[in-house]
Design a protein around this motif. Structure first.
Motif, short mmCIF file in Angstrom:
data_model
loop_
_atom_site.label_atom_id
_atom_site.label_comp_id
_atom_site.label_asym_id
_atom_site.label_seq_id
_atom_site.Cartn_x
_atom_site.Cartn_y
_atom_site.Cartn_z
N ILE A 168 35.77 42.84 49.99
CA ILE A 168 36.80 42.99 48.96
C ILE A 168 37.13 41.59 48.48
O ILE A 168 37.25 40.66 49.29
N SER A 169 37.28 41.41 47.17
CA SER A 169 37.48 40.06 46.66
C SER A 169 38.36 40.08 45.42
O SER A 169 38.68 41.12 44.87
N ALA A 170 38.73 38.89 44.98
CA ALA A 170 39.48 38.69 43.75
C ALA A 170 39.11 37.31 43.22
O ALA A 170 38.87 36.37 44.00
N GLU A 171 39.04 37.17 41.90
CA GLU A 171 38.71 35.87 41.32
C GLU A 171 39.36 35.73 39.96
O GLU A 171 39.83 36.70 39.37
N THR A 172 39.41 34.50 39.48
CA THR A 172 40.00 34.23 38.17
C THR A 172 39.27 33.06 37.52
O THR A 172 38.77 32.16 38.20
#
Length: 422
Positions: A274-278
Motif C-alpha cells: 500500500i502506498s501514497a505519493e505526490t
C-alpha cells in the motif's frame, strides 16, 4: 454458431442485426455459452465519471491528473486519440492535447463508484477478485442454475446495468482462464465484449511478445535480442529449453505465450503493498522542504492501512529526480505499525541520505511487506509511549472525520501544503 445480442439479450439472432430490437452489437463464438472466466475493465474510469457528472464536457477531451508538474491519472478516449496516456507527465499531455480540460482527481467519488460496482459483481458470483479500483476478474463457474442463464448472458446484462445505474461503461473479456480473459477485454474497448476460446493459441502465435502482461521494455529487448519477437516463437519452447534461455521464469513465459494460465480467481488475495505519493509543482531540494510532504504522505498511508485492517512491516521510500530518475530505498521495521509518526521515523533517515542537493519532482512512501492490522503498535516495555501515540492518532482521525481534513494540521505538514499536487 451461438450468438447473443448485447442490446436486448436475445439469443442466437440469425444475422448482423437483431430481429428483436434492431441492435447490431451481436457476439458470436463457438464457446460463447460455456466459458466461465470474465475480466471486467472500466472504460477511462476517472474521466468517464467526471464526464458523467459534467455533461458539458462530453464533447471535450478530458484529462484527470495533477497540476502542470503532475502526471496523467486518466484520460478520456478523445484525449487518447491525441496521444495522451496514463502516467504521462502533464506537460507532455498538454503539449499533445492543449485544449484538454484538466480535472484534479476526486478519489472519494471514484472509490464510491468502485464500491457500488463491486457490489453488483458480487451479486453475480462470490468469486470476484479486484485487481485495481476499476478492474476485476470473475469466475462464474456453476452459476448458470442460479441465474438461469449462462455467464455470457449474465455479463451482458451486468454491462447494461452498469450503464443504467452508474452511467459509465465497461469492457468485458470472456475466456477459459484469467490471462485470456484480460487479453479479450483489451481487444474491443471501449464498451466492448470479446471472447477468446480454443482458437486463442493460433491467434496468439502471430502477436508481438509485448502483448503479454508483464513483458515490459526490458524483457522485450531481451527477447528480441534472442530472436523472439512473436508469441508463437515462445510458445514452441518446451520447459527445459525455455528455462535454459530465460531462466526460472522461462517455462511460465512460454506457457503464457500458449495462452495457458492456472491462476484461480481468489477473492481473498491480499494486497502486496500500500502506498501514497505526490508530485511537486516545483522541484524541491532541501531536506526541510521534503520533510513536510513526506509527513503528509505518512498520514495518508497510515489512514489507508487502517482502512484495510493492515500494518506496515517495512517502509519503502520513493523519489523521482528532475531527470526522471527513480530512487527507491527500503527498510524493515522492528515491529509492524500504522502510525504516521512511526512511518515518518523510518522514512526520514532514508530521505536525509538522498537529500544532498539533487532536485526532486516526486516523493512517495509505501508499506511492504504488509502485516495484519492487529499486530500493529502493540504495547512494548521498550516503548511504553506507543499506546499514547496510537490514542492520539485515533483522536485526530475522529476529529477530521467529523469536521474535515483541515480540522487538525500537524506542524510538520505546514511547510508543504502549498507545494504538492496530489
Amino acid at each position: 454458431m451461438p450468438a447473443l445480442c448485447r442490446d436486448c439479450l436475445a439469443r442466437d439472432p440469425p444475422g448482423a442485426t437483431c430481429l428483436a430490437c434492431g441492435g447490431r452489437r451481436i457476439i458470436r463464438h463457438d464457446s460463447l455459452f460455456t466459458l466461465p472466466i470474465a475480466h471486467v475493465d472500466c472504460d477511462a474510469f476517472y474521466a468517464s465519471i467526471e464526464k458523467r457528472d459534467r455533461p458539458e464536457l462530453l464533447a471535450h477531451p478530458v484529462i484527470v491528473g495533477g497540476g502542470r508538474r503532475g502526471v496523467v491519472s486518466a484520460a478520456c478516449y478523445l484525449a487518447r486519440t491525441r496521444g495522451v496516456r496514463s502516467a504521462m507527465p502533464m506537460f507532455k499531455a498538454l503539449a499533445a492535447c492543449p485544449d484538454a480540460v484538466v480535472i484534479r482527481p476526486d478519489m472519494a467519488k471514484y472509490v464510491a463508484v468502485a464500491r457500488e460496482m463491486r457490489e453488483m459483481m458480487e451479486a453475480l458470483t462470490p468469486l470476484v477478485q479486484p485487481l485495481s479500483i476499476d478492474e476485476a476478474v470473475l469466475d462464474l463457474s456453476g452459476t448458470e442454475a442460479l441465474h438461469r442463464a449462462p455467464p455470457a448472458v449474465v455479463l451482458a446484462h451486468f454491462a447494461r446495468e452498469v450503464e443504467r445505474r452508474l452511467r459509465i461503461t465497461v469492457s468485458i473479456g470472456l475466456a477459459p482462464n484469467r490471462l485470456l480473459a484480460k487479453l479479450a477485454a483489451e481487444r474491443d474497448k471501449p464498451r466492448g465484449f470479446a471472447v477468446l476460446g480454443p482458437e486463442a493459441r493460433d491467434w496468439l502465435a502471430g502477436q508481438p511478445v509485448t502483448l503479454l502482461p508483464g513483458v515490459g521494455p526490458a524483457l522485450a529487448r531481451k527477447l528480441t535480442a534472442a530472436g523472439f519477437t512473436r508469441l508463437g516463437q515462445l510458445a514452441g519452447l518446451d520447459a527445459r529449453e525455455a528455462a535454459r534461455r530465460f531462466g526460472e521464469d522461462g517455462p511460465a513465459l512460454a506457457a503464457r505465450a500458449r495462452g495457458e494460465d492456472s491462476r484461480r480467481v481468489d477473492p481473498a488475495r491480499e494486497a502486496k503493498s500500500i502506498s501514497a505519493e505526490t508530485t511537486f509543482e516545483t522541484d524541491l531540494r532541501a531536506l526541510a522542504e521534503l520533510e513536510a510532504p513526506l509527513w503528509q504522505l505518512c498520514e495518508k498511508l497510515g489512514r489507508r492501512l487502517s482502512e484495510k485492517g493492515l500494518a506496515a512491516a517495512g517502509v519503502v521510500l520513493k523519489l523521482k529526480t528532475d531527470k526522471f530518475e527513480t530512487r527507491t530505498r527500503t527498510v524493515r521495521l522492528g515491529r509492524p505499525t500504522k502510525l504516521p509518526e512511526m512511518l515518518f521515523r523510518a522514512a526520514q533517515p532514508m530521505l536525509a541520505k538522498e537529500a544532498t542537493g539533487a532536485a526532486f519532482r516526486l516523493i512517495g512512501i509505501g508499506s511492504q511487506p504488509l502485516a495484519p492490522g492487529d499486530q500493529a503498535d502493540l504495547p512494548d516495555l521498550a516503548d511504553p509511549d506507543v499506546a499514547r501515540r496510537a490514542g492520539r492518532w485515533a483522536a485526530v482521525e475522529k476529529l477530521r472525520a467529523r469536521f474535515g481534513a483541515d480540522a487538525v494540521i500537524s506542524g510538520r505538514a505546514l511547510g508543504g501544503r502549498k507545494r504538492d499536487a496530489e
